[in-house]
Design a protein around this motif. Structure first.
Motif, PDB file in Angstrom:
ATOM      1  N   ARG A 175      19.396 -75.876  29.494  1.00  0.00           N
ATOM      2  CA  ARG A 175      19.269 -75.567  28.072  1.00  0.00           C
ATOM      3  C   ARG A 175      19.062 -74.069  27.982  1.00  0.00           C
ATOM      4  N   ARG A 192      18.664 -70.396  25.661  1.00  0.00           N
ATOM      5  CA  ARG A 192      18.271 -69.702  24.426  1.00  0.00           C
ATOM      6  C   ARG A 192      18.757 -68.267  24.521  1.00  0.00           C
ATOM      7  N   PRO A 229      25.779 -65.720  18.885  1.00  0.00           N
ATOM      8  CA  PRO A 229      26.486 -66.796  19.570  1.00  0.00           C
ATOM      9  C   PRO A 229      27.932 -66.414  19.914  1.00  0.00           C
ATOM     10  N   GLU A 242      29.587 -66.614  23.548  1.00  0.00           N
ATOM     11  CA  GLU A 242      30.729 -67.497  23.768  1.00  0.00           C
ATOM     12  C   GLU A 242      31.929 -66.739  24.331  1.00  0.00           C
ATOM     13  N   VAL A 258      31.214 -66.319  27.940  1.00  0.00           N
ATOM     14  CA  VAL A 258      31.397 -67.596  28.640  1.00  0.00           C
ATOM     15  C   VAL A 258      32.873 -67.822  28.925  1.00  0.00           C
ATOM     16  N   VAL A 307      30.102 -75.225  28.735  1.00  0.00           N
ATOM     17  CA  VAL A 307      29.003 -74.768  27.891  1.00  0.00           C
ATOM     18  C   VAL A 307      29.233 -75.351  26.502  1.00  0.00           C
ATOM     19  N   GLN A 308      28.173 -75.894  25.913  1.00  0.00           N
ATOM     20  CA  GLN A 308      28.237 -76.499  24.587  1.00  0.00           C
ATOM     21  C   GLN A 308      27.296 -75.780  23.646  1.00  0.00           C
ATOM     22  N   ARG A 309      27.760 -75.473  22.428  1.00  0.00           N
ATOM     23  CA  ARG A 309      26.927 -74.841  21.407  1.00  0.00           C
ATOM     24  C   ARG A 309      26.052 -75.908  20.753  1.00  0.00           C
ATOM     25  N   VAL A 310      24.776 -75.596  20.600  1.00  0.00           N
ATOM     26  CA  VAL A 310      23.830 -76.495  19.936  1.00  0.00           C
ATOM     27  C   VAL A 310      23.516 -75.982  18.548  1.00  0.00           C
ATOM     28  N   HIS A 366      20.028 -72.721  21.933  1.00  0.00           N
ATOM     29  CA  HIS A 366      21.291 -72.363  21.290  1.00  0.00           C
ATOM     30  C   HIS A 366      22.498 -72.991  21.974  1.00  0.00           C
ATOM     31  N   PHE A 367      22.425 -73.201  23.282  1.00  0.00           N
ATOM     32  CA  PHE A 367      23.526 -73.765  24.067  1.00  0.00           C
ATOM     33  C   PHE A 367      22.951 -74.629  25.173  1.00  0.00           C
ATOM     34  N   GLU A 421      24.514 -75.970  29.205  1.00  0.00           N
ATOM     35  CA  GLU A 421      25.642 -75.980  30.131  1.00  0.00           C
ATOM     36  C   GLU A 421      25.483 -77.139  31.089  1.00  0.00           C
TER      37      GLU A 421
END
Length: 135
Positions: A35, A37, A44, A48, A51, A70-73, A82-83, A85
């Protein structure tokens, strides 16, 4: 950047139980979830772009990595995360070796300027798992 495996911290499956590497029992052994931050002032979009252009592009230089995404939260600056992985590796030992490579060192340096890992989970898949047929 906090990498429990790279830093030699005790292995954990995230539930208080020791992580047990069952290397050799299947083709996909270990899964790591971080997780993330963002640091103050990092957008972001900037993260990104890094990434896509750097993090993903470096994966072929890390032979232990089987998959990485990687996924955006959340884009809210006050969000606790915030993300996240998800990294699938061949084995802990192989991944630890990759963490000593110059390529990994570059990722750690770049990442540390933009973000921090606030939590790590690691474990071994309960086989066989499920994957829908595509196509």
């Amino acid at each position: 950047m906090h990498w429990a495996w790279a830093a030699g911290a005790p292995e954990s499956s995230g539930n208080g139980e020791p992580h047990r590497n069952t290397e050799g029992t299947s083709g996909i052994v270990d899964l790591i979830v971080h997780r993330i931050r963002l640091r103050p002032g990092v957008t972001p979009g900037h993260f990104e772009t890094w990434v896509r252009e750097t993090d993903y592009a470096t994966c072929p230089e890390l032979p232990s990595v089987l998959s990485f995404s990687v996924q955006r939260v959340s884009g809210d600056p006050s969000a606790p995360v915030h993300f996240f992985e998800v990294i699938t590796v061949r084995s802990r030992a192989e991944f630890e070796q990759d963490t000593t490579s110059p390529a990994f060192g570059r990722l750690v340096a770049d990442f540390g300027k933009m973000a921090e890992v606030v939590d790590e989970l690691a474990g071994v898949r309960v086989e066989p798992g499920y994957r829908a047929a595509v196509g």
